[in-house]
Design a protein around this motif. Structure first.
Motif, PDB file in Angstrom:
ATOM      1  N   PHE A 201      -7.006  -0.084  -0.757  1.00 38.71           N
ATOM      2  CA  PHE A 201      -6.408   0.457  -1.981  1.00 38.71           C
ATOM      3  C   PHE A 201      -7.369   1.377  -2.739  1.00 38.71           C
TER       4      PHE A 201
ATOM      5  N   SER B  31      -6.616   4.240  -5.823  1.00 33.87           N
ATOM      6  CA  SER B  31      -7.124   4.113  -7.192  1.00 33.87           C
ATOM      7  C   SER B  31      -8.173   5.182  -7.496  1.00 33.87           C
TER       8      SER B  31
ATOM      9  N   TRP C 200       0.829  -1.196   0.000  1.00 29.27           N
ATOM     10  CA  TRP C 200       0.000   0.000   0.000  1.00 29.27           C
ATOM     11  C   TRP C 200       0.870   1.256   0.000  1.00 29.27           C
TER      12      TRP C 200
ATOM     13  N   SER D   9       2.286   1.810  -3.410  1.00 29.88           N
ATOM     14  CA  SER D   9       1.272   2.344  -4.318  1.00 29.88           C
ATOM     15  C   SER D   9       1.032   3.820  -4.053  1.00 29.88           C
TER      16      SER D   9
END
Length: 285
Positions: free
Chosen positions: A94, A98, A57, A60
């Motif tokens: 997530f 996104s 995470w 990302s």
């Protein structure tokens, strides 16, 4: 608190005396800071997420913040907070990343023609769609834009794909079926166009394909695409980028041969836009 990582001048990863990690953001909080430096939380500094333990995470998030301003992350978090309350559900961690990425690109293209409508979303997922419409209003207010109506369908898909506790368990369909076809279609696309350098590009394509495959599996009837504009836009797009025609046909053939489903013009148009994004990202490598 000690600095663990500086994402940019406005976002840092810190650890407290209990060794619990958190993301803080505020104007200039990371300026000239180094890992190990002491840092205090001022009144204009917000805690974004607490108790972070997943390195994937964090990776990302780091990738996102290289291209997307932190304000989009804050709006994404606010949208998720309202959605979880209104829908009485929880989302995958997530989603905040996104969704922020999606909002950023939606705002960037807000002045362009709306070609992203997915007509079945409202009928199949009415609760998520209604919440997504509220989300669009929040985005419009936050960034002083006017997003096209089709964005509500796209945001609703993000909600559906990331629900940890689905609103309707009957909507939770056979994952093996979906994953099998998703994998094969992605193989076709990547074989033709290359692997995209930006992870978000592949993620957006995956979200769209997973949603479409799920709808086909659930045997929900699609509203036919009667708009002549979509066909015209599609043909114009393919004339401009003829290489994509071959890949689009391979994907169309797969849907028809393996799932007995014929993509309509709207679905083909939205798919080819994703294919172009994959091609652009692959060429950047």
């Amino acid at each position: 608190m000690k600095v663990i990582k500086v994402f940019n001048n406005n976002v840092v990863l810190v650890s407290d005396e209990k060794h619990e990690q958190a993301i803080l953001f505020g104007k200039g909080i990371g300026f000239k800071k180094q890992p190990g430096d002491e840092i205090s939380k001022g009144k204009n500094v917000q805690t974004f997420i607490k108790n972070i333990k997943d390195p994937e995470w964090l990776n990302s998030l780091s990738n996102l913040l290289e291209n997307v301003p932190v304000e989009y992350l804050a709006v994404s978090k606010n949208i998720i907070k309202h959605a979880e309350k209104d829908l009485s559900t929880t989302f995958n961690q997530f989603l905040v990343i996104s969704l922020a990425d999606h909002i950023y690109f939606a705002v960037k293209r807000s002045s362009k023609q709306d070609v992203s409508s997915l007509v079945s979303v409202k009928e199949v997922y009415p609760l998520e769609y209604a919440e997504a419409e509220k989300s669009v209003k929040r985005i419009n207010t936050a960034f002083n834009v006017k997003l096209p109506p089709g964005e509500a369908g796209l945001i609703a898909i993000h909600f559906v794909e990331n629900e940890m506790s689905p609103i309707n368990e009957n909507q939770k369909l056979g994952e093996d079926y979906v994953s099998l076809h998703l994998s094969k279609i992605l193989q076709i696309i990547i074989s033709d166009l290359g692997y995209p350098e930006q992870p978000a590009t592949l993620e957006r394509l995956t979200v769209h394909l997973r949603f479409l495959i799920t709808q086909i599996q659930s045997d929900n009837k699609y509203i036919s695409d009667a708009s002549p504009d979509n066909k015209k836009i599609l043909e114009s797009f393919l004339k401009q980028f003829p290489k994509l025609r071959t890949t689009l046909k391979k994907v169309q053939d797969y849907f028809y041969q393996e799932m007995n489903y014929k993509l309509n013009n709207s679905e083909r148009l939205y798919l080819v836009i994703h294919l172009k994004q994959v091609e652009n990202s692959s060429e950047d490598e």
